[in-house]
Scaffold this motif. Sequence first.
Motif, PDB file in Angstrom:
ATOM      1  N   UNK A 136      -2.870  14.523  -1.954  1.00 15.77           N
ATOM      2  CA  UNK A 136      -3.359  13.348  -1.231  1.00 15.77           C
ATOM      3  C   UNK A 136      -2.220  12.851  -0.350  1.00 15.77           C
ATOM      4  N   UNK A 137      -2.391  12.960   0.953  1.00 15.04           N
ATOM      5  CA  UNK A 137      -1.362  12.522   1.895  1.00 15.04           C
ATOM      6  C   UNK A 137      -1.442  11.010   2.043  1.00 15.04           C
ATOM      7  N   UNK A 138      -0.270  10.363   2.015  1.00 19.25           N
ATOM      8  CA  UNK A 138      -0.173   8.906   2.095  1.00 19.25           C
ATOM      9  C   UNK A 138       0.548   8.544   3.382  1.00 19.25           C
ATOM     10  N   UNK A 139      -0.094   7.757   4.230  1.00 20.51           N
ATOM     11  CA  UNK A 139       0.482   7.408   5.537  1.00 20.51           C
ATOM     12  C   UNK A 139       0.668   5.886   5.641  1.00 20.51           C
ATOM     13  N   UNK A 140       1.873   5.365   5.334  1.00 12.73           N
ATOM     14  CA  UNK A 140       2.185   3.969   5.639  1.00 12.73           C
ATOM     15  C   UNK A 140       2.627   3.858   7.100  1.00 12.73           C
ATOM     16  N   UNK A 141       2.243   2.771   7.766  1.00 13.74           N
ATOM     17  CA  UNK A 141       2.685   2.593   9.151  1.00 13.74           C
ATOM     18  C   UNK A 141       2.632   1.119   9.546  1.00 13.74           C
ATOM     19  N   UNK A 142       3.398   0.786  10.591  1.00 13.95           N
ATOM     20  CA  UNK A 142       3.467  -0.582  11.110  1.00 13.95           C
ATOM     21  C   UNK A 142       3.208  -0.534  12.605  1.00 13.95           C
ATOM     22  N   UNK A 143       2.432  -1.495  13.080  1.00 11.34           N
ATOM     23  CA  UNK A 143       2.224  -1.638  14.526  1.00 11.34           C
ATOM     24  C   UNK A 143       2.507  -3.087  14.937  1.00 11.34           C
ATOM     25  N   UNK A 144       2.944  -3.266  16.178  1.00 12.36           N
ATOM     26  CA  UNK A 144       3.162  -4.620  16.710  1.00 12.36           C
ATOM     27  C   UNK A 144       1.852  -5.130  17.292  1.00 12.36           C
TER      28      UNK A 144
END
Length: 364
Positions: A136-144
């Motif tokens: 199971x691939x886990x993708x944390x990310x942040x956007x402005x």
Amino acid sequence: MGDRRVEVEFSENLKEKPKSDDLVFGRTFTDHMFVMDYSEPVGWHNAKIIPYQPITLDPSAMTFHYGQTVFEGLKAYYTPNGDIQLFRPETNLRRMNHSNDRLCIPPIDEAFVLKAIKQLVDLDRGWVPTAEGTSLYIRPFVISTEPYIGVAPSHHYKFMVILSPVGAYYKEGINPVKIAVENQYVRAVKGGTGEAKTGGNYAASLKAQEICERNGFTQVLWLDGVEKKYIEEVGSMNVFFKINGEVVTPALNGSILEGITRNSVIQLLNYWDIPVDERKISMDELYQSYLDGTLEEAFGTGTAAVVSPIGQLNWDGKDIFINDGKTGEVAKSLYDTLTGIQYGKKEDPFQWIEKVPEGSAIIN
């Protein structure tokens, strides 16, 4: 962190889970996602697990115009005894804050986010595939997200985590891939954003990647952006070469991503007493080692592919065939050991594994 609770909204419309044979990397997503907002002076707040859904942004949201965004990638693995576990997740979150700092994004609370990721994975644990080589691939990310057209750091952000059941990243699997050495385009330079995991680095790589795939190669090997002489990394992997019994990998120089699998490989090589050297290595030196017959193996490392042997390099029209196009002994040992630890089939002497406790999804 303004609010340390994670509210949970359960999805009422659960999706049909794909069969293991149908998994394509990054195409299918689970029932839930984690979201958290940032605003000044509140800080990070409003942490929630909600049904997977589209998000709404103002057309002037700064992420669209100035690329202020970072991301990470890690995996959850299903073990033979039915446990679900993560591989060095705290290292991913530490690297994410390093990327955040470079992009002027406020730091996340690493311990809190790790707890939230475990909560999310536990809630969607039925999505962790069980077939050999899947995860199971886990993708944390942040956007402005601030609605403002002006070149400055945003005052508002959204942090998200989405999950995707995946099979092998490369269709070749553990079989050697063909790599084209890039001489024309540049991905990153020292002092830029090369050591941060940010979208712009990958956008800069697309043109060369498109050309190399058209010519029958799997990935691009990038050279330094100044002299176009020294080896840096492959598009989605750090790179290693076994030359005359010693494993050599490009030293971190400010334009190379500090890979977590790279670091794990170096630790394993040291543990096995295999000589490993982090230093500058030029294509001229590598090509000469090929001509001398001392280039024994080449392989890439990364979360998605783990260890990917390189069977052929093409540089300035010259083909470099490595180990008769076969997987080398060191690459195979590294792959078997790392995946063995990740899937709970081998001993973990480094304490790299974090379990995902069953039942944590309902704990706020």
